[in-house]
Design a protein around this motif. Structure first.
Motif, PDB file in Angstrom:
ATOM      1  N   ILE A   6      -9.694   5.334   2.137  1.00 39.46           N
ATOM      2  CA  ILE A   6      -8.548   5.403   0.931  1.00 39.46           C
ATOM      3  C   ILE A   6     -10.066   5.323  -0.222  1.00 39.46           C
ATOM      4  CG2 ILE A   6      -7.068   4.594  -0.609  1.00 39.46           C
ATOM      5  CD1 ILE A   6      -6.272   5.877   1.781  1.00 39.46           C
ATOM      6  N   SER A 190       0.669   6.969  -1.776  1.00 38.31           N
ATOM      7  CA  SER A 190      -0.307   7.153  -0.859  1.00 38.31           C
ATOM      8  C   SER A 190      -0.020   8.542  -0.847  1.00 38.31           C
ATOM      9  CB  SER A 190       0.741   6.521   0.379  1.00 38.31           C
ATOM     10  OG  SER A 190       0.209   5.095   1.207  1.00 38.31           O
ATOM     11  N   VAL A 206      -1.268   1.865  -2.818  1.00 38.08           N
ATOM     12  CA  VAL A 206      -1.359   2.898  -1.962  1.00 38.08           C
ATOM     13  C   VAL A 206      -0.900   1.710  -0.528  1.00 38.08           C
ATOM     14  CG1 VAL A 206      -2.620   4.417  -0.076  1.00 38.08           C
ATOM     15  CG2 VAL A 206      -3.150   4.236  -2.157  1.00 38.08           C
ATOM     16  N   ALA A 209      -0.455   4.429   3.811  1.00 40.81           N
ATOM     17  CA  ALA A 209      -1.657   5.127   3.787  1.00 40.81           C
ATOM     18  C   ALA A 209      -3.206   3.784   4.501  1.00 40.81           C
ATOM     19  CB  ALA A 209      -2.640   6.181   2.885  1.00 40.81           C
ATOM     20  N   ILE A 210      -2.866   2.692   4.505  1.00 39.96           N
ATOM     21  CA  ILE A 210      -4.209   2.317   4.485  1.00 39.96           C
ATOM     22  C   ILE A 210      -2.850   1.470   5.569  1.00 39.96           C
ATOM     23  CG2 ILE A 210      -4.634  -0.220   3.949  1.00 39.96           C
ATOM     24  CD1 ILE A 210      -4.545   0.317   1.059  1.00 39.96           C
TER      25      ILE A 210
END
Length: 218
Positions: A6, A190, A206, A209-210
């Motif tokens: 990311i 995200s 975000v 996505a993490i």
């Protein structure tokens, strides 16, 4: 996707936009994530997190801060006026200042306590009736009112309508912020953070996505 991936994508988006690499702050949105997942991201060295609810953050972050040291926690979700005192003591930044009543309450508490988190004004760029945020025609006036109360307004925040192109809303938010002399732009999540970075986001939020998808609540 890993935290490093990311971060690399944010840096690439900054580079492509001709921005200084590393100037966009990544807020890891840890709302409703298991403590073990949050601890993994902390152990990887990340120190900026976002929560949506005062109560959840109050039960999670004092312990993590004691364990991991200097961590900045941002409130991203709506703030009820009756939770404002607790929020001021708990969060480093509040992204959801969205109405005069809340601004007045925060200003009064800041006077009482002698401190106040940095504040973003949430703008309802899509003017969606079900969504919080200041309406477009009211932004300039609300910024002025908040400044008159000596509130530390650092920028604007938006959550674009899910069915519309987010870049249009990011560009609009950037225009509103520039018009009011505000440098902070909290925008991008995200699915669209690279587009937000391209349009000047200073903070991207975000989560999945993490951390991966949040566990289903039962």
């Amino acid at each position: 996707m890993s935290l490093s991936e990311i971060t690399a994508r944010i840096h690439k988006a900054e580079e492509l936009a001709g921005r200084t690499v590393g100037e966009t702050q990544l807020i890891a949105v840890s709302k409703r994530q298991p403590d073990a997942r949050v601890a993994e991201v902390l152990e990887a060295g990340h120190r900026v997190f976002g929560e949506n609810q005062v109560q959840e953050a109050a039960g999670k972050w004092p312990g993590f801060k004691e364990q991991f040291g200097d961590v900045a926690v941002h409130l991203l979700g709506p703030l009820q006026t009756n939770k404002a005192r607790q929020a001021i003591g708990l969060f480093d930044v509040i992204h959801s200042l969205d109405r005069p009543k809340l601004a007045n309450t925060v200003a009064r508490l800041a006077q009482e306590t002698g401190g106040c988190p940095d504040l973003f004004i949430q703008v309802n760029t899509g003017e969606e009736p079900q969504k919080a945020g200041v309406l477009l025609d009211d932004v300039d006036r609300f910024v002025t009112e908040c400044r008159d109360m000596d509130l530390p307004i650092v920028g604007l925040m938006c959550i674009p309508p899910i069915e519309e192109e987010p870049s249009l809303h990011f560009a609009l938010l950037a225009k509103l912020a520039a018009r009011n002399g505000l440098s902070g732009l909290s925008m991008g999540m995200s699915g669209d953070f690279e587009r937000a970075v391209a349009l000047g986001a200073t903070h991207v939020r975000v989560g999945s996505a993490i951390f991966g998808e949040r566990p289903t609540q039962t």
